[in-house]
Design an enzyme around this catalytic site. Structure first.
Site, PDB file in Angstrom:
ATOM      1  N   HIS A 107       0.842  -1.182   0.000  1.00  0.00           N
ATOM      2  CA  HIS A 107       0.000   0.000   0.000  1.00  0.00           C
ATOM      3  C   HIS A 107       0.885   1.241   0.000  1.00  0.00           C
ATOM      4  CE1 HIS A 107      -3.848  -2.115   1.712  1.00  0.00           C
ATOM      5  NE2 HIS A 107      -3.388  -2.669   0.601  1.00  0.00           N
ATOM      6  N   GLU A 149       1.233   3.706   2.064  1.00  0.00           N
ATOM      7  CA  GLU A 149       1.922   3.999   3.313  1.00  0.00           C
ATOM      8  C   GLU A 149       3.159   3.113   3.488  1.00  0.00           C
ATOM      9  OE1 GLU A 149      -2.518   3.637   4.458  1.00  0.00           O
ATOM     10  OE2 GLU A 149      -1.240   3.101   2.761  1.00  0.00           O
ATOM     11  N   CYS A 173      -5.438   1.191   6.518  1.00  0.00           N
ATOM     12  CA  CYS A 173      -6.276   0.040   6.839  1.00  0.00           C
ATOM     13  C   CYS A 173      -5.873  -0.563   8.179  1.00  0.00           C
ATOM     14  CB  CYS A 173      -6.190  -1.010   5.724  1.00  0.00           C
ATOM     15  SG  CYS A 173      -4.547  -1.720   5.500  1.00  0.00           S
ATOM     16  N   MET A 186     -25.448   7.013 -38.824  1.00  0.00           N
ATOM     17  CA  MET A 186     -26.340   7.243 -39.948  1.00  0.00           C
ATOM     18  C   MET A 186     -27.469   6.206 -39.915  1.00  0.00           C
ATOM     19  SD  MET A 186     -24.842   9.868 -41.034  1.00  0.00           S
ATOM     20  CE  MET A 186     -25.820  10.224 -42.508  1.00  0.00           C
ATOM     21  N   SER A 238     -30.614  -9.793 -24.361  1.00  0.00           N
ATOM     22  CA  SER A 238     -31.860 -10.348 -23.803  1.00  0.00           C
ATOM     23  C   SER A 238     -32.287 -11.636 -24.489  1.00  0.00           C
ATOM     24  CB  SER A 238     -32.987  -9.318 -23.903  1.00  0.00           C
ATOM     25  OG  SER A 238     -32.750  -8.239 -23.026  1.00  0.00           O
TER      26      SER A 238
END
Length: 367
Positions: free
Chosen positions: A52, A54, A77, A165, A224
């Site tokens: 991370h 940090e 965290c 179009m 669908s």
């Protein structure tokens, strides 16, 4: 809060942006260490499972981190996931002051990291530039709060609001600069969603064509009636293709699986009451099962209109080409049931810029 806190947090946010194409599904985070007015080290979160921001910053500073102030765009965290808890590392490094941009919306953290750091006697200041920090991780924040991804709808149109179009010809409405920018939009997204009409008409690859390494987004087709077929280009490309359909017959689904014969294709039956794909359920699946925080919608008028009508679009990115395509050309959105002006969906425009010869307008639906 000093002016310098704002300046250093601005730098954190800029550092965080370095991970916007590679950190998903994690949030992007930037961090830096300051001691006696000097920046000792800086870092950002590059990829899930790796350090991370940090940790990268603290490791770079080494013993010099003791007595310093840590600036970080997101609360450290406090739990062990793919990596160890950053809050513990902050305490162990001897940091005397923490300045943060925003709290972590993840329920597993959500203030717990800050509480742990305060309990260790470390001064905590924030949030600082919270609005900008939230915007930087809009998808992560929304998925944690609602279980849905942040949906950006990309639209390309002529000045008279047409997208193709009457014949279906649509290449290319916008210029090369706009098309290049769209590739970056794709690269930062966990999934690209389109409709079967677009797939059958254009046979797109639906990938992000960029000149730096990324994990390609999922390709998602709303189909669908299950009209997908084995000859489509994207089915031969690496990476998962998800086909969401309203077909419920196990026999028809199995026949389609055999026809496609692709290990990378996932068929999902998720009909709504109208016999179409349940779009909200699809987005929930992408967020929960595939950890997609940001989704890019690139589709025709019907699907884009259905997503907007269903209040599932968070942001519209519209590229407007300086040309007219005429009355017979295809419209931008298919929005049903609008009889009065007061029924028209309202938008909040928050950014307008030129991209090559085209105008890019970013807006949010006002639900």
């Amino acid at each position: 809060m000093a002016d310098s806190d704002i300046q250093y947090m601005q730098r954190c946010l800029a550092l965080a942006q370095k991970g916007r194409y590679t950190a998903r599904p994690n949030p992007v985070v930037g961090a830096l260490l300051v001691k006696e007015g000097q920046v000792l080290a800086e870092g950002w979160h590059e990829k899930a499972g790796e350090d991370h921001a940090e940790i990268m910053t603290l490791r770079s500073a080494g013993a010099e981190a003791k007595g310093a102030t840590l600036y970080v765009s997101l609360e450290p965290c406090s739990f062990t996931g793919r990596t160890g808890p950053c809050a513990d590392a902050v305490i162990e490094a001897g940091i005397v002051r923490l300045v943060f941009g925003m709290t972590d919306p993840n329920p597993a953290v959500n203030g717990k990291g800050l509480e742990k750091i305060k309990a260790a006697g470390i001064e905590v200041e924030g949030p600082v530039l919270e609005e900008q920090a939230l915007a930087l991780n809009a998808g992560f924040v929304k998925s944690m709060h609602s279980g849905l991804p942040y949906v950006r709808c990309k639209l390309g149109m002529s000045l008279d609001g047409r997208t193709a179009m009457a014949s279906g010809e649509s290449k290319w409405i916008t210029g090369p600069e706009a098309r290049e920018e769209v590739q970056l939009l794709r690269a930062r997204s966990g999934a690209i969603v389109t409709g079967i009409e677009t797939v059958l008409q254009d046979d797109p690859s639906l990938d992000a064509r960029v000149d730096f390494p990324i994990e390609q987004p999922l390709r998602v087709i709303v189909d669908s009636r299950l009209r997908i077929h084995s000859g489509l280009k994207m089915l031969s490309l690496p990476g998962e293709v998800i086909v969401a359909t309203a077909v419920t017959s196990a026999e028809l689904l199995e026949d389609k699986r055999k026809e496609i014969d692709g290990d990378n294709v996932t068929l999902l039956s998720m009909p709504n009451e109208e016999g179409k794909v349940d779009l909200r359920a699809l987005l929930q699946f992408l967020a929960d099962e595939r950890e997609c925080r940001d989704v890019l919608l690139e589709s025709g008028a019907e699907l884009a209109g259905a997503m907007l009508s269903g209040r599932l679009v968070d942001e519209l990115i519209t590229y407007i080409a300086p040309k007219f395509m005429g009355t017979d050309a295809r419209p931008l959105l298919n929005l049903q049931g609008l009889e009065r002006l007061e029924d028209a969906p309202q938008l909040e425009i928050f950014d307008v810029a030129m991209v090559g010869k085209d105008c890019r307008m970013r807006s949010r639906p006002v639900y």
